[in-house]
Scaffold this motif. Structure first.
Motif, mmCIF file in Angstrom:
data_model
loop_
_atom_site.group_PDB
_atom_site.id
_atom_site.type_symbol
_atom_site.label_atom_id
_atom_site.label_comp_id
_atom_site.label_asym_id
_atom_site.label_seq_id
_atom_site.Cartn_x
_atom_site.Cartn_y
_atom_site.Cartn_z
ATOM 1 N N HIS A 69 10.786 -1.258 10.550
ATOM 2 C CA HIS A 69 10.097 -2.401 11.017
ATOM 3 C C HIS A 69 9.079 -1.874 12.039
ATOM 4 C CE1 HIS A 69 8.755 -5.711 13.985
ATOM 5 N NE2 HIS A 69 8.325 -6.135 12.638
ATOM 6 N N ASP A 70 7.632 -2.219 11.546
ATOM 7 C CA ASP A 70 6.658 -1.650 12.564
ATOM 8 C C ASP A 70 6.291 -2.491 13.306
ATOM 9 O OD1 ASP A 70 4.454 -0.459 13.961
ATOM 10 O OD2 ASP A 70 3.260 -0.575 12.056
ATOM 11 N N THR A 82 3.281 -5.496 3.875
ATOM 12 C CA THR A 82 2.599 -6.380 4.802
ATOM 13 C C THR A 82 2.349 -7.910 4.501
ATOM 14 O OG1 THR A 82 1.250 -4.366 5.824
ATOM 15 C CG2 THR A 82 0.757 -6.239 7.028
ATOM 16 N N ARG A 90 4.888 7.278 1.501
ATOM 17 C CA ARG A 90 5.136 5.954 2.407
ATOM 18 C C ARG A 90 4.405 4.696 1.708
ATOM 19 N NH1 ARG A 90 3.484 5.191 8.633
ATOM 20 N NH2 ARG A 90 2.955 3.024 8.497
ATOM 21 N N ASP A 120 3.920 0.579 2.669
ATOM 22 C CA ASP A 120 3.904 -0.249 3.514
ATOM 23 C C ASP A 120 3.801 -1.828 2.681
ATOM 24 O OD1 ASP A 120 3.616 1.681 5.415
ATOM 25 O OD2 ASP A 120 1.596 1.512 5.735
ATOM 26 N N HIS A 164 2.555 -3.678 14.579
ATOM 27 C CA HIS A 164 1.744 -4.574 13.836
ATOM 28 C C HIS A 164 1.741 -5.912 14.129
ATOM 29 C CE1 HIS A 164 -0.511 -5.484 10.188
ATOM 30 N NE2 HIS A 164 0.290 -6.664 9.993
ATOM 31 N N SER A 175 9.993 4.850 3.657
ATOM 32 C CA SER A 175 9.611 6.379 3.478
ATOM 33 C C SER A 175 10.739 7.068 2.281
ATOM 34 C CB SER A 175 10.116 7.161 4.684
ATOM 35 O OG SER A 175 9.009 6.704 5.641
ATOM 36 N N THR A 196 2.425 11.226 2.304
ATOM 37 C CA THR A 196 2.634 12.106 3.788
ATOM 38 C C THR A 196 2.734 13.403 3.680
ATOM 39 O OG1 THR A 196 4.955 11.268 3.867
ATOM 40 C CG2 THR A 196 3.554 9.573 4.702
ATOM 41 N N ARG A 242 5.152 -5.853 9.337
ATOM 42 C CA ARG A 242 4.851 -4.972 8.268
ATOM 43 C C ARG A 242 6.256 -4.027 8.290
ATOM 44 N NH1 ARG A 242 0.211 -0.588 9.905
ATOM 45 N NH2 ARG A 242 -0.930 -2.124 8.571
ATOM 46 N N PHE A 243 6.596 -3.778 7.135
ATOM 47 C CA PHE A 243 7.684 -2.953 6.769
ATOM 48 C C PHE A 243 7.434 -1.793 6.221
ATOM 49 C CE2 PHE A 243 9.798 -7.139 7.523
ATOM 50 C CZ PHE A 243 10.773 -6.768 8.319
ATOM 51 N N VAL A 244 7.986 -0.650 6.457
ATOM 52 C CA VAL A 244 7.531 0.792 6.141
ATOM 53 C C VAL A 244 8.761 1.360 5.100
ATOM 54 C CG1 VAL A 244 6.771 2.989 6.651
ATOM 55 C CG2 VAL A 244 5.897 0.946 7.992
ATOM 56 N N GLU A 290 0.893 -1.096 -0.162
ATOM 57 C CA GLU A 290 0.171 0.090 0.122
ATOM 58 C C GLU A 290 0.834 1.479 -0.142
ATOM 59 O OE1 GLU A 290 -3.605 2.025 2.618
ATOM 60 O OE2 GLU A 290 -2.582 0.074 3.185
#
Length: 471
Positions: A454-455, A404, A400, A402, A458, A467, A395, A463-465, A391
């Motif tokens: 890494h989030d 997942t 961003r 994601d 979650h 940016s 921002t 989930r890796f984000v 996704e």
């Protein structure tokens, strides 16, 4: 008729180059030679000055002795009458030795060892003719160096009535001066030898830490050893040198680690397209193929080769002294869909790619976006049970993305080592991988001012984000 070409003359060595070849080639020898030369110059100057002072002092002693004898002889001269008379005393033989007595310019008495026209008498006559007190040194073949001094004997009215000239052989004084000079030269030689020996010893002790550092540098490995020169107790100058060597060693270790990491990343990233090329060639060679199948195989091989070229260009550009990545913009959603469509995912896993804006753009090139997100997608496919989601959204400061999955997630004890090269939570979990994908994704993202993290909040799954700057 043939002519012979003249042979070139060998170059004449210049004095500077000759001295450089003949001089010592070690720092210890050069410092010792400098100290020896300096000490030799100082001792030569001191020896010359000392011997000059000694000779001057011995000459003053000789003059004092001559004046004392002249004063003693003057007491035996009677100048009260119209004529000058020499009185007889009990010590005539002692007082008359090397003494000339003149009445005005007329010679009254002379030493028995000289004649009226001898060389010493002529010098005495010259002193009397010149008048007044004075001394002179002459060289006599029979007596060597002789010092003569004249002393006027005045009448009571103050006019000169007589003159006493005394002579003294300077050979004992010259002998003493020569003995002192020889002693000075011997002492200088001993001092120079001691200076050279002590200088070599002192310089050798001073350079001992340098030899120790050299031996340690030979023994230490550039990467395997973590020893440092700064930990060695040494003088301030060598401590600063050790600090500089430690900084240089750290840079060398960093470069070698970077080279090893780059090699591992290239191997890791090139494995997938290379496997596709090998698989296509094996499939094509298994049995005769139609033209359409051959063209399809060529297309797959060309795509894989282009992917390998992109991987090499991306990694090498990032590795060149930290050179910034070339600017560019990429439509995020089409790039992510194309990346997801090219994944070799299991049939049980579905992938969904969505974005809040079809026109969303990131400020990176498409190839770099692919190299950043691809390891995250590969990691998600490796551990997902049934579904992964990609996704993208805007921002306040960029874009961003994601990634997942619904897999087991990242073990909490391993979270701190997640982005360290070569680290895996469970190497025996049955999944392939070298633990280089996530560190590579983060490093590439940071090269353009982005980030990968890494989030931890979650769950279930991971989930890796990503940016990235906005396009």
């Amino acid at each position: 008729m043939t002519t012979r070409s003249a042979r070139p003359r060998p170059p004449v060595p210049r004095p500077a180059s000759l001295l450089a070849r003949l001089g010592p080639h070690t720092l210890r020898g050069r410092l010792s030679l400098v100290a020896l030369t300096t000490a030799a110059l100082i001792m030569v100057v001191l020896t010359v000055v000392f011997n000059a002072v000694v000779r001057q002092h011995l000459q003053r002693q000789a003059d004092d002795e001559l004046r004392t004898r002249a004063a003693a002889v003057a007491t035996t001269i009677d100048t009260r009458g119209p004529q000058v008379r020499v009185l007889e005393t009990s010590n005539d033989a002692l007082l008359d030795a090397n003494v000339w007595i003149y009445a005005s310019a007329r010679l009254l008495e002379q030493p028995s060892s000289t004649t009226a026209h001898g060389p010493l008498t002529r010098v005495a006559d010259a002193l009397v003719t010149r008048g007044g007190p004075g001394c002179v040194t002459t060289e006599d073949h029979g007596h060597g160096s002789v010092r003569l001094c004249a002393r006027p004997v005045p009448r009571r009215a103050g006019e000169r009535a007589a003159t006493v000239v005394t002579a003294l052989d300077l050979s004992p004084y010259r002998s003493s001066a020569d003995t002192l000079l020889l002693g000075s030269l011997v002492l200088d030689t001993v001092m120079l030898a001691c200076t050279y020996a002590l200088t070599r010893l002192a310089v050798g002790r001073a350079l001992r830490p340098v030899r120790t550092m050299t031996d340690q540098a030979t023994q230490w490995g550039a990467v395997a050893s973590e020893e440092r020169f700064g930990a060695i107790r040494s003088p301030t100058e060598l401590a600063r040198l050790g600090g500089s060597l430690d900084a240089l060693l750290d840079r060398i270790r960093a470069v070698l680690r970077h080279e090893r990491q780059l090699t591992a990343e290239l191997s890791h990233e090139l494995r997938t397209p290379l496997s596709r090329i090998v698989a296509e060639l094996d499939w094509w060679q298994a049995r005769p193929r139609t033209d359409a199948e051959t063209r399809a195989t060529h297309t797959v091989i060309a795509d894989a080769a282009q992917s390998m070229r992109t991987i090499c260009d991306t990694l090498l550009d990032d590795a060149r002294d930290g050179a910034p990545t070339a600017p560019g913009t990429t439509r995020v959603l089409p790039a992510l869909r194309q990346l997801a469509a090219g994944l070799d995912r299991p049939a049980r896993v579905t992938a969904e790619v969505r974005a809040e804006d079809e026109l969303l753009e990131a400020g990176v090139q498409a190839a770099l976006l692919e190299r950043i997100v691809s390891p995250l997608l590969g990691n998600a496919l490796r551990y997902a049970r049934a579904h992964i989601t990609v996704e993208a959204r805007r921002t306040h400061d960029g874009v961003r993305i994601d990634v997942t999955d619904d897999g087991p997630g990242v073990p909490e004890p391993f979270a701190g080592r997640l982005f360290q090269p070569g680290q895996r939570a469970d190497p025996d979990d049955g999944h392939d991988g070298a633990g280089l994908g996530l560190p590579l994704a983060r490093r590439l993202a940071r090269s353009v001012g982005g980030e990968v993290h890494h989030d931890p909040g979650h769950g279930p799954g991971a989930r890796f984000v990503v940016s990235l700057p906005a396009g």
